[in-house]
Design a protein around this motif. Structure first.
Motif, short mmCIF file in Angstrom:
data_model
loop_
_atom_site.label_atom_id
_atom_site.label_comp_id
_atom_site.label_asym_id
_atom_site.label_seq_id
_atom_site.Cartn_x
_atom_site.Cartn_y
_atom_site.Cartn_z
N VAL A 181 15.41 55.75 22.63
CA VAL A 181 16.41 55.44 23.18
C VAL A 181 16.90 56.61 22.90
O VAL A 181 17.32 56.75 21.62
N ASP A 182 16.85 58.11 23.27
CA ASP A 182 18.11 58.78 23.79
C ASP A 182 19.03 58.50 23.71
O ASP A 182 19.67 58.88 25.06
N ILE A 183 19.73 58.39 22.35
CA ILE A 183 21.56 58.06 23.35
C ILE A 183 22.25 59.49 23.63
O ILE A 183 23.11 58.60 24.30
N GLY A 184 22.16 60.60 22.93
CA GLY A 184 23.33 61.12 23.68
C GLY A 184 24.09 62.46 23.40
O GLY A 184 24.38 63.05 22.93
N GLY A 185 23.71 61.54 21.37
CA GLY A 185 24.47 62.76 20.81
C GLY A 185 23.60 63.50 20.33
O GLY A 185 22.96 64.09 20.93
N ASP B 232 25.04 40.52 16.47
CA ASP B 232 26.42 40.06 14.86
C ASP B 232 27.72 40.71 15.60
O ASP B 232 29.41 40.40 15.75
N LEU B 233 27.09 42.20 15.51
CA LEU B 233 28.03 43.43 15.55
C LEU B 233 27.36 44.30 16.44
O LEU B 233 26.61 44.00 17.00
N ASP B 234 28.41 44.58 17.31
CA ASP B 234 28.33 45.68 17.98
C ASP B 234 26.62 46.92 17.42
O ASP B 234 26.86 47.15 16.12
N GLY B 235 25.75 46.73 18.59
CA GLY B 235 24.52 47.49 17.87
C GLY B 235 24.65 49.33 18.50
O GLY B 235 25.22 50.22 18.46
N GLY B 236 23.15 49.67 18.42
CA GLY B 236 22.98 51.47 18.70
C GLY B 236 22.87 51.35 19.96
O GLY B 236 22.71 52.77 19.85
N PHE B 237 23.22 51.08 21.00
CA PHE B 237 22.91 51.19 22.55
C PHE B 237 24.33 51.59 22.84
O PHE B 237 24.35 51.57 23.68
N SER B 238 24.86 52.79 22.00
CA SER B 238 26.17 53.76 22.03
C SER B 238 26.12 54.80 20.91
O SER B 238 25.69 54.90 20.48
N GLN B 239 27.16 55.71 22.38
CA GLN B 239 27.10 57.08 21.28
C GLN B 239 27.74 57.34 20.58
O GLN B 239 27.67 58.22 19.50
N ILE B 240 28.79 55.93 20.45
CA ILE B 240 29.49 56.11 19.13
C ILE B 240 29.14 55.45 18.68
O ILE B 240 29.11 53.93 19.00
N GLN B 241 28.99 54.85 17.00
CA GLN B 241 29.25 53.09 16.64
C GLN B 241 29.51 53.57 15.39
O GLN B 241 29.62 53.89 14.47
N ASP B 242 30.89 51.96 15.10
CA ASP B 242 31.37 51.58 13.37
C ASP B 242 30.40 50.81 12.70
O ASP B 242 30.01 49.90 13.81
N TYR C 96 4.61 56.67 22.38
CA TYR C 96 5.86 56.43 22.72
C TYR C 96 6.51 56.82 24.16
O TYR C 96 5.75 57.81 24.54
N HIS C 97 7.27 55.63 24.29
CA HIS C 97 7.70 56.60 25.70
C HIS C 97 9.48 56.33 24.76
O HIS C 97 9.60 56.43 24.48
N GLU C 98 10.11 58.02 25.73
CA GLU C 98 11.46 58.04 25.24
C GLU C 98 12.50 57.28 26.71
O GLU C 98 11.18 58.22 28.35
N VAL C 99 13.25 57.05 26.62
CA VAL C 99 14.72 56.81 27.78
C VAL C 99 15.40 56.98 27.39
O VAL C 99 15.66 57.27 26.13
N ALA C 100 16.30 56.92 28.37
CA ALA C 100 18.12 57.36 28.29
C ALA C 100 18.70 56.01 28.02
O ALA C 100 18.08 55.34 28.58
N LEU C 101 20.08 56.39 27.54
CA LEU C 101 20.64 55.53 27.60
C LEU C 101 20.94 54.68 28.23
O LEU C 101 21.23 53.13 28.75
N LEU D 262 29.94 55.92 25.85
CA LEU D 262 29.11 55.18 27.30
C LEU D 262 28.56 54.73 26.35
O LEU D 262 27.62 55.05 24.52
N ALA D 263 28.55 53.34 26.00
CA ALA D 263 27.67 52.11 25.80
C ALA D 263 27.20 50.91 26.90
O ALA D 263 27.15 51.25 27.67
#
Length: 331
Positions: free
Chosen positions: A325-329, A96-106, A299-304, A5-6
């Motif tokens: 943001v807890d990405i879920g990894g 410029d490139l896909d970012g950190g709001f993603s469970q997997i990122q290259d 701090y506030h913590e939210v889900a993706l 998910l992203a």
């Protein structure tokens, strides 16, 4: 291929949308690493990236998120191993490139910083770009100002950069910190961070703007820019400095050269995006050594899957402190 998910933003001439999408892993490029993202955070730049005509994304669709922290799943680059804990802030991540709001990122291997031993992924993102920027600003002040009781003003005090800067300044022993904020309801929190005084702009800024005014501050850490910064420059003491790291109130600066040539003040710009790698490592080690300042932060913590509310609060100026943001990894 395995799905993940992203949070993706799409914009065309007629259509704008943002939200959670399913993506598939692709073949890992040379000199890239694949990170299982555990945490990210939300910055003002992320809010712009997730807004129509925000002006920071180069092309669409784009996975937002200028920060990430997690564990290397796969590597196609020298000197990086599976299982290492890493973070990325700045460069072109999320713009410029896909970012950190993603469970997997290259990500390009040259962007990676190994997370210092004293930090975990969550703590790294509790700092994130905001903490990294604050550390750069505080270190710049510390190089210019010798007396720990020197009067220092921090603008936009309830924001992520400024609130972290206040706590880091106190951590270094600075005792005469003024927080500039229109949010008087946050007085107790700002005092706990290390501010000795909390003032609104109306209480600090002179009624009539003059090229030079009474000398009040040895240094200013400014995150707002615009007319507020222009009005503050004449208040800086001889040999003082203004450290600039934001433009929440605008990019225009209407001022004169007099504070610079008659009081010998310095204006120091802070860029957190393209900082050289050795400096990045040093700053992250500095933050790790001073991570106890996180205990005072809000701090506030939210889900993706729940980013919209924070994005809107950043855009309308009601956001306080930091949101991670807890990405879920896997942790």
């Amino acid at each position: 291929m395995e799905d993940f998910l992203a949070f993706e933003v799409t914009q065309t001439e007629n259509v704008f949308s943002r939200g959670i999408v399913k993506k598939q892993k692709e073949k890992l490029k040379k000199d890239y690493v694949r990170v299982q993202v555990e945490f990210s955070d939300i910055n003002y730049k992320d809010a712009l990236a997730a807004s129509k005509n925000g002006g920071v994304v180069t092309d669409y669709p784009k996975i937002a998120g200028i920060d990430l922290a997690g564990t290397i799943l796969e590597t196609n680059a020298e000197n990086w191993d599976i299982g290492q804990k890493v973070l990325v802030t700045g460069y072109g991540l999320g713009t410029d490139l896909d970012g950190g709001f993603s469970q997997i990122q290259d990500v390009p291997a040259e962007w990676l910083v190994e997370i210092p031993e004293k930090l975990n992924s969550k703590e790294a993102m509790m700092f994130g770009t905001a903490g990294f920027t604050a550390a750069l600003a505080v270190q710049a002040v510390d190089q210019e100002i010798n007396a720990k009781d020197a009067p220092i003003l921090v603008t936009g005090a309830t924001g992520g950069v400024s609130s972290t800067a206040i706590s880091l300044l106190q951590q270094l022993g600075y005792s005469n910190i003024t927080a500039l904020s229109s949010k008087k309801t946050q007085t107790d929190w700002l005092t706990n961070l290390g501010a000795r005084a909390i003032n609104t702009p109306e209480e600090i800024l002179p009624e009539k703007k003059r090229p030079l005014a009474k000398q009040k501050f040895a240094a200013i850490i400014d995150t707002v820019g615009g007319d507020i910064l222009a009005s503050l420059l004449p208040l800086i003491q001889y040999n003082g400095c203004a450290v600039l790291c934001g433009n929440a109130s605008g990019i225009a600066l209407k001022t004169t050269v007099l504070p610079f040539i008659l009081r010998s003040i310095k204006m120091i710009g802070i860029d957190s995006v393209y900082v050289e790698m050795e400096k990045r490592k040093q700053v992250w080690q500095f933050l790790a050594e001073n991570k106890n300042v996180l205990e005072k932060q809000t701090y506030h913590e939210v889900a993706l899957t729940d980013l919209d509310e924070t994005i809107e609060s950043l855009l309308n100026g009601s956001h306080i402190g930091r949101t991670i943001v807890d990405i879920g990894g896997k942790k």
